[in-house]
Structures are given as C-alpha cells and as structure tokens.
Design an enzyme around this catalytic site. Structure first.
Site, short mmCIF file in Angstrom:
data_model
loop_
_atom_site.label_atom_id
_atom_site.label_comp_id
_atom_site.label_asym_id
_atom_site.label_seq_id
_atom_site.Cartn_x
_atom_site.Cartn_y
_atom_site.Cartn_z
N PRO A 61 125.12 54.58 29.11
CA PRO A 61 123.79 53.98 29.20
C PRO A 61 123.76 52.81 30.19
O PRO A 61 124.77 52.13 30.36
CB PRO A 61 123.53 53.45 27.78
CG PRO A 61 124.56 54.06 26.91
CD PRO A 61 125.71 54.44 27.77
N VAL A 117 123.51 52.70 33.44
CA VAL A 117 124.13 52.77 34.77
C VAL A 117 123.11 53.19 35.83
O VAL A 117 123.46 53.37 37.00
CB VAL A 117 125.34 53.75 34.81
CG1 VAL A 117 126.49 53.18 34.03
CG2 VAL A 117 124.96 55.12 34.32
N LYS A 158 138.05 54.64 32.25
CA LYS A 158 139.16 54.00 31.54
C LYS A 158 139.74 52.84 32.35
O LYS A 158 140.04 51.77 31.81
CB LYS A 158 140.25 55.03 31.24
CG LYS A 158 139.81 56.03 30.16
CD LYS A 158 140.83 57.13 29.99
CE LYS A 158 140.42 58.08 28.88
NZ LYS A 158 141.29 59.24 28.79
N THR A 166 118.20 56.86 34.83
CA THR A 166 116.75 57.01 34.81
C THR A 166 116.12 56.43 36.06
O THR A 166 115.21 57.02 36.65
CB THR A 166 116.18 56.28 33.57
OG1 THR A 166 116.99 56.59 32.47
CG2 THR A 166 114.76 56.67 33.30
N SER A 218 143.86 62.46 24.67
CA SER A 218 144.40 61.49 25.62
C SER A 218 145.09 60.30 24.96
O SER A 218 145.66 59.45 25.64
CB SER A 218 143.30 61.00 26.56
OG SER A 218 142.41 60.20 25.86
P1 ADP Z 1 120.26 54.70 32.22
O1 ADP Z 1 119.15 55.65 32.45
O2 ADP Z 1 121.53 55.14 32.88
O3 ADP Z 1 120.49 54.36 30.79
P2 ADP Z 1 118.57 52.80 33.53
O4 ADP Z 1 118.14 53.64 34.66
O5 ADP Z 1 117.61 52.60 32.42
O6 ADP Z 1 119.92 53.34 32.92
O7 ADP Z 1 119.05 51.41 34.10
C1 ADP Z 1 119.01 50.18 33.39
C2 ADP Z 1 118.65 49.06 34.32
O8 ADP Z 1 119.70 48.80 35.23
C3 ADP Z 1 117.45 49.38 35.19
O9 ADP Z 1 116.68 48.22 35.30
C4 ADP Z 1 118.04 49.75 36.53
O10 ADP Z 1 117.16 49.49 37.58
C5 ADP Z 1 119.26 48.85 36.58
N1 ADP Z 1 120.34 49.43 37.40
C6 ADP Z 1 121.31 50.27 36.98
N2 ADP Z 1 122.13 50.61 37.98
C7 ADP Z 1 121.69 49.95 39.08
C8 ADP Z 1 122.13 49.87 40.45
N3 ADP Z 1 123.19 50.55 40.88
N4 ADP Z 1 121.42 49.12 41.27
C9 ADP Z 1 120.36 48.42 40.85
N5 ADP Z 1 119.89 48.42 39.59
C10 ADP Z 1 120.54 49.18 38.70
#
Ligand code: ADP
Length: 864
Positions: free
Chosen positions: A368, A370, A793, A373, A750
C-alpha cells in the site's frame, strides 16, 4: 374484512399522507417516499416477521389547516399493513398495502424522529364504543341506505368479481361498516372524505354519506344514458376499491408530473441509442404507460429507462495520447518508478500503434502507498479519459459485478455499468482496485463475472443482468491493482500483465516527500514554501521515527499533520489595525478589510468554504490565513520545521531504529519476510528447556513453515557432530521456536536459513551477528534455493539499519533492481549452501569446521 371489534394500542407509528383518506374497511396502496415514512417502513415493517401484526396510523395532512397538531387532521385511521413492496435504487421507495381497521383521535405527537409516533384514542369499532342500533328512525335510515347501495351495485357490471363481492358484503356487514365501505367506494373530494372520517357516530355518518351515495348513483345513471356505460371506469373504481386504489403520493413528496412520460420518451429518442436498446426502451415505455404511477413496477420501469437513457452507448472521448506528453505527465506526478513508467509507456505506444485495446490488462502489484492508484490516475490524465475507481475489496457476490435481475426488489445494475453511467463515456480508464481481495460467497463467484468483463473476446457484448442488453466494453481501458499475487484467481491472472511496484528506499521516500508530498500538503492547507519549509533531514527523521511502511502513505499523513498545525499557528497570529500581535484570538472573527477580502469565501458561509476560494483552498476546519506581507510583519517567515517542532506536533518517536539488544543472546536471528504490505524484518527466537524431545513452533505458521522447521532440524541433526552439538540434543530437551507478530499468519519457505541459524545458535550457544539478516529456502541436503521479494526484503533490512544480508546466490539477478543507495550501505552475501550461511552469520564463522572433500573450508560464494 375488518373484525367487528378492535382494541388499539395507546401509541401508534404514523404514516402521513397528503391527498387521501383511508376509511375503515377499505384497502388502499400508499406510496412511501419521504424520509420519515421510509424510516417507519424500515424499522417497523421490513424487519422480522411481524408484518401481519403491525398496526400503523394513517393521518391526513391538510395544507390549509393549523392546530396543536400542526397541519395534521385530528382523526386518523388505524390500519393493518398487509404487504410492503419497494425498491432501494436509485432512491428508496416503498408501497404499502393497508386495510383500514378503525378511527382514532390523535391526541399528541410524542415522537418526531426517526418517524412520528402519536398518542391515540380509539373512537369506533370497539364494543364499548358501538352505538346502539335500537333507534327506530336510525334503523329505517340504515335500511334505505342499504337499498340505495344495492341500487348502485346493480348499475355496475356484476360479472366483475369485485362487484359481486361488494354485493355480498353489503348483506353481511354491520351498519357502521356499511357506511364506511360505501363512502370509501363512491367518488368524493378530499374534504368530503374527511367529513366521513370525522363522522364518528352512525347517525352523522349516514347523514354525510347518503348524499355522496345518491350523487354517485345519479352519475352512474347519467353515464348509462349518454351511452358511456361506465363499465370501464367503474371497473377501474371497483378494482381500486377492492385492493388496488392508491393515494397518489405521500405528504411532502414531489407531485406527479403529467409530462414525465412524454419527457422520458423524448429523452429516449434523443439518446442516440443503438437499435436493440431503442427497441427495448420503447417496449418498456409502452408498458410504463399502461401502469398506474404509484405501482412499484412503475418506479422500477422508470429507473430502468433512466439507466438506458443515461448510459453512454455511443459517447466517447478522443484519446489525447502522445508518448512524450505521457512521459512528462508520469514524471510530473511520480518520483522514481523508472521501470514502471517505462513499461507503461511501452504499453501506451503499442496501443497507439495497434489502435485497439486488445491485449493483457495491466495489473500493478505492490504494498500500500507506493503510488499504484495515483499512477493509474496519471494514465487517465495522459489519455484525456475520465477515471473511475471500482473498489473490489470484499466483493463476494457476482451480482455486484453483473447486476441483479430486475424482478428482484432493490435490484440494481452491476458496478461496471454503474461506473459507465457515472463517467458518461464508454471509454474511461476503469481501475479495478484491490483485485486480490475479491471474495467468493454464496452468491456466485465475482471473479468469473470479472473475467467476462475483461475478456476481449466477450466484453464487446457484455450483458449486465439488470440492463439485460449487451453493452460494448471493448473501449474501456481496464487497469488493476493488487497487494499480492497469490490471492488473485488464476483465470484472472492469465488475462493480466503484472507490473511490480516495490517499496521505496529511505532516500526515495525523502525525495518523494520533498518533491511531491510536501508541495501537495502545503497547497491543501493553504500554505506555501514562503510560510513553511521542511528540510530533507527532517523528512528523513519523520520517516525513520514515525513510519514503518514500504510506501509513503503514513509519511504523507505526518507531513499533513505538521502543515495543519502550522496553518493553525499562522491563522491564530492576529494582525490588528495597529499592527500589534496577539496570539490568543482567532483571526477568522477579526481580520481587517484587506484580509477580509482575501478570506471572503470562508467568511460567508461554512458550506461554501472550499468552492469560494479555489485558488487558495482551505481545508475544512482550518481557519483562513492572513496575507503574507502582513504575516511577515508579525512573525518570522518562513517557518522552518525542526526536530523540536516535529516532536511537539507528532509526539515522541514511535519507532526506534535498529534491533539493538534483541540479537544479543544465543538462539536469536533476524530473518527477512515478504508480506503484501512490503518487506519485514523478523526476529526469530528459540529457547530450550527440559522436556520430551519435541520442537514447538508458535507465531501462526503455515504448513510450509512447519516443514521448513523439520528440514532444518534434520539438517542440524545430520551435522551435529561437525557443529560439535550433542547428537542427542533432542532426547530430553524441548525446543520452542517463536516467530513474532503472532497476529499475522506466516507461510513460505524463505525462512529456512533463518530457522537453521537459530537452531545452530541455540545449540552451540553462540550469538548470531546482530547486524545480519537472511532469507533463503533450504533442502534436506543443505542447498539454499532462491526466494522471491528480494527487493522488498533488502529495503526492509536497510530500513532497520542492518548492514549484512545473506541471500541465495541464485537471487543475484534480482540485485539489478536495488538502488545503489541501498547497496552502498548493505553488504550482500550470496550463498549456495547452509554451511555458507552459517559461516557468514556468526562472527568468525565456523572456522574449518565445514571442510570440503578437497580440504578447503567453505566460505560464502561471493560478497558484493
Ligand atoms: P497505492 O494505490 O499504492 O496504495 P496511492 O496511489 O494511494 O498508493 O499513493 C499514496 C500517496 O503517495 C499518493 O498521494 C501518491 O501520490 C503518493 N505517492 C506514492 N508514490 C509516489 C511517487 N513515486 N511519487 C510521488 N508521489 C507518490
């Protein structure tokens, strides 16, 4: 028919109607659509099986009248609810079928919410209230009334069963009931019916009802003479009286629009529907015209037609995709993620060249936060298509995807069709969020339904069960996200191309925080870099002390908390006319003209806070900010966040870095685990105590883990001599091994190398190096096999401050994904055998203990 004698409770829940009167003995339908009436239906009538026994009060609302009861008529009718029908979609609406039992006097309203309840007093149809029929004059009047009633019936078509029934009833019922029965049957205005209701004693009721009956007879006769046999009309009347007549709407609801059907028809014609949809829509419209407007079927048909009209059958947006723009858009919104971005660009380029969407569905898999979305949102922006997110977490009913059959009460279309209706184009980017969390319940497999949606061979003719018409989904760009691959149903996996989005390193998080999260949070809180700055070291401290995550979601929240605190501080810095600063007052109440102008939007009305001042959005609950120049006079700007400030705002640090102390006894080693939420460092512990030769494992382990432990034990037994361990160590000692975080179930091979290391440490009474973490599967012969999730990891080990990581040599290929910033801090030891693991895990290894045949001791295959 109503019983001859009824006794009412002292309190009754009330349904308030605006344009009808229910008389005892008659049955009517009441449409229910106001909030209070719906509350009543939901809490009293649709739960449990008390339906038949449920008595409610029907009270008429008179717009022209005001009394201690407001506009409610003083006399109402207690009714037995015979049936409840209705739909919940698109708005809740029910119809009650009720039979009037007796009159009551409404004394007071004793409860308003969630639905009205009245204190009532029964005033008829009770033995003690029955008037005595012994009055001769009254008796003869009743006789005349009965004769007139029969005459009226003779003017009707007696072949209609309901008329025949009425004829029988006239003979059977008491005089009290007869008057109510006939009064409910004849045509009369609302005031006339209310007069009948108010006429409690028989003599008065006869006086009020007789003229209405005679007028009705007269009308029937006239109809007959003018050739209009009235049979159709009367038939309709009879049908309505004997169970079908409805009050047109309940109080407060909207009025029936006579042009509604015509408007619907015009909408259908203008909607540019494909032929098959047009044909169905016209057929349904034809049916709708035949239906009485208050019937539940009518509202269901209307809803259905509304859906057909609103679906984007032939509306699409033009793709604005251009690869260099796409690159720029992805870079603008996301830091790093090079591999992911490259793959997206390839996908878009191929799609552009081929000109269609056939091909695998992209599925972003990772922990989550990263950015999975937000990447999909960026794709939608790049393509210029609307974005729709369909959350699949916990969906276990195939009808959620495919829709409910229309005959089912409360039925509605599936999520896909609902999504298309809301975005209003047939080619949006549709995100299937958390596809790995689809469940399977008793109502079919939603995964199979989704397969139909995603399959390019089938989805041009996707038929939602509610819509019951094929809809072309081939232009929709489906993209999925998931935390883990293992729970995605395999037929769905076959359709998807997986793109891993691993967690971020500390450095990447700092950069994302600085370049993306901070600017975003500043803007959301109406701040700017002129007011608040956060140095990179501070962001790094927040990451280390307040978050433990693979993504950046918690980091974003923490930055948001700091911005909020600063916004409040700035807003509370009151600037008065004389320029003196006072801290305690809230600025919103006393800003000067200039500031007032700026903060106008937030001054006017709370509800318009954000809309009014969109260039300077102020989050809900935050005060408006004075302008910068004035602020600068009163406080030192920009505010630079320091350690003290983060401790004040965020509280004491939540996490301590490092694993200091925990690995300083024999029988403890650090393993690395992969979880759907990123890599985890796991301190595995073992102790021994006197007991029978047993190995106990705790910490919610799956069968693969249990097997790894058995393999490890066998290996240790086999090499006990070499390791100088008492071969009989299990004879009278019991070993207990624990994997912490027992609330989370763990499985996977692992942990093999860690288990062996822990056993060897315990039995040789030597401590494992406290800066080492390890991962790898083992075989009975001590070979170390490759495992998954190496990047996650290693990042977890790096986060925890470990400096050496032992991994299987066959995983060397995965090191290409690891950022140099991590590899520079961590020594990666590649191993092929358990012996090599042990050599690397213990200070000074095991010397020449593991001598190979050619006399050389074993040392790890390589170090990086
Ligand atoms: P996921 O869908 O993977 O759970 P989200 O898309 O909801 O994560 O991301 C959570 C927040 O982190 C959002 O505000 C997103 O814009 C920000 N975010 C995550 N990765 C990056 C990145 N590489 N660069 C800029 N903002 C990021």
């Amino acid at each position: 028919m109503i019983p001859h004698s009824v006794t009412l409770p002292k309190k009754l829940p009330l349904v308030i109607v605006s344009d009808g009167v229910l008389l005892p003995g008659s049955t009517i339908r009441i449409p229910v659509s106001t909030v209070k009436n719906i509350n009543l239906v939901r809490s009293r009538l649709t739960t449990g099986n008390r339906l038949r026994n449920t008595i409610i009060g029907i009270v008429t609302k008179e717009t022209s009248k005001e009394s201690h009861l407001g506009s409610l008529h003083e006399i109402g009718t207690a009714a037995l609810v015979v049936q409840v029908t209705g739909t919940n979609w698109p708005r809740p609406s029910y119809t009650l079928l009720v039979t009037g039992m007796c009159r009551f006097k409404l004394l007071s309203i004793i409860q308003e919410h969630p639905y009205p309840v009245g204190a009532v007093m029964q005033i008829d149809y009770n033995k003690s209230l029955m008037s005595d029929d012994s009055d001769m004059q009254l008796k003869s009047l009743v006789g005349e009334f009965k004769e007139a009633a029969k005459m009226m019936i003779d003017l009707l078509d007696v072949s209609v069963p309901a008329v025949a029934k009425l004829k029988d009833l006239v003979e059977q019922v008491s005089s009290q009931q007869l008057t109510d029965l006939i009064a409910s049957f004849v045509r009369a205005t609302l005031p006339e019916k209310l007069q009948v209701l108010d006429a409690v004693d028989l003599a008065t009721r006869l006086k009020v009802t007789f003229p209405l009956l005679l007028r009705h007879i007269q009308k029937l006769k006239e109809d007959k003479e003018t050739g209009d046999t009235g049979s159709r009309k009367d038939l309709k009347i009879v049908k309505m009286t004997r169970g079908g007549r409805g009050l047109s709407r309940d109080a407060d609801s909207y009025e029936d629009d006579p042009n509604e059907i015509a408007e619907l028809e015009a909408k259908i014609r203008e909607a540019n529907l494909p032929e098959h949809a047009l044909k169905t829509a016209m057929k349904e419209l034809g049916r709708l015209k035949q239906m009485a407007p208050h019937m539940p079927e009518s509202s269901m048909t209307r809803n259905y037609l509304d859906l057909i009209v609103e679906l984007p059958w032939s509306v699409s947006v033009k793709d604005t995709c251009n690869i260099s723009k796409a690159r720029a858009d992805l870079d603008a919104d996301h830091y790093g993620l090079e591999k992911v971005k490259r793959r997206i660009l390839e996908y878009l380029a191929v799609r552009q060249l081929r000109g269609d969407l056939k091909g695998p569905i992209l599925c972003f898999v990772g922990p989550p936060g990263v950015g999975k979305t937000s990447i999909v949102k960026s794709i939608a922006v790049t393509l210029g298509r609307p974005y729709y997110r369909m959350s699949l977490g916990g969906v276990s009913d195939q009808h959620d995807i495919r829709g409910h059959r229309r005959t089912y009460i409360g039925s509605m279309p599936g999520r896909v069709i609902q999504g298309l209706r809301s975005v209003k184009v047939n080619n949006p980017v549709m995100l299937l969020d958390e596809i790995d969390k689809l469940g399977t319940g008793i109502h079919g497999d939603p995964g199979a339904a989704l397969l139909e949606v995603l399959d390019p061979e089938q989805n041009s003719n996707f038929t939602d069960t509610y819509l019951n018409l094929p809809f072309d989904l081939s232009q929709v760009l489906f993209v999925a996200t998931a935390n883990a691959l293992s729970t995605i149903p395999s037929p769905l996996m076959d359709r998807m191309e997986v793109i891993h989005v691993p967690g971020y390193t500390q450095d990447e998080k700092v950069m994302i925080g600085t370049l993306h999260l901070l600017p975003k949070q500043l803007e959301e809180h109406g701040l700017s870099p002129d007011i608040l700055q956060m140095p990179q070291e501070i962001i790094s401290t927040i990451i280390g002390e307040y978050t433990r995550e693979a993504g950046v979601r918690a980091l974003e929240r923490k930055i948001g908390a700091i911005c909020r605190a600063v916004a409040v501080q700035v807003a509370e810095t009151k600037c008065d006319d004389t320029g003196t600063k006072t801290d305690s007052d809230v600025i919103v109440a006393e800003v000067d003209d200039d500031q007032m102008h700026k903060a106008e939007g937030s001054q006017k009305e709370d509800s318009t806070l954000e809309k009014e001042d969109s260039s300077h959005p102020v989050p809900e609950g935050s005060p408006a900010l004075p302008n910068l120049a004035q602020l600068k006079e009163h406080m030192e700007l920009p505010i630079i966040v320091d350690l003290k400030m983060i401790h004040d705002i965020l509280g004491p640090p939540i996490f301590q870095s490092g694993l200091t102390g925990r690995v300083s006894v024999p029988g403890v080693a650090v393993g690395l685990a992969w979880t759907p939420v990123g890599g985890e460092v796991m301190v595995v512990e073992a102790t021994s105590s006197a007991g029978d030769s047993n190995l106990t494992l705790t910490g919610q382990l799956g069968s693969v883990m249990q097997e790894s432990a058995k393999i490890a034990l066998s290996w240790v037994r086999q090499h006990a001599e070499l390791l100088r361990i008492d071969k009989d160590f299990l004879k009278d000692e019991e070993i207990h091994m624990h994997f912490p975080a027992g609330a989370i179930s763990k499985d996977g091979p692992s942990a093999g190398v860690t288990i062996i290391t822990v056993l060897v440490s315990l039995l040789t009474k030597r401590c494992v190096r406290s800066d080492v973490a390890m991962t790898g599967e083992i075989t009975l012969n001590g070979v170390v096999l490759p495992v998954g999730g190496i990047k996650e990891k290693l990042l977890a080990a790096h986060r925890a401050g470990l400096t050496t990581v032992i991994i299987p040599a066959a995983n060397k290929k995965d090191l290409g994904d690891i950022p140099n910033s991590v590899l520079n801090d961590i020594e990666v030891v590649l191993v092929n055998t358990v012996e090599e693991v042990l050599q690397a895990a213990f200070d000074d290894g095991f010397g020449d203990m593991f001598e190979t045949d050619n006399g050389k001791s074993v040392s790890p295959s390589s170090k990086l």
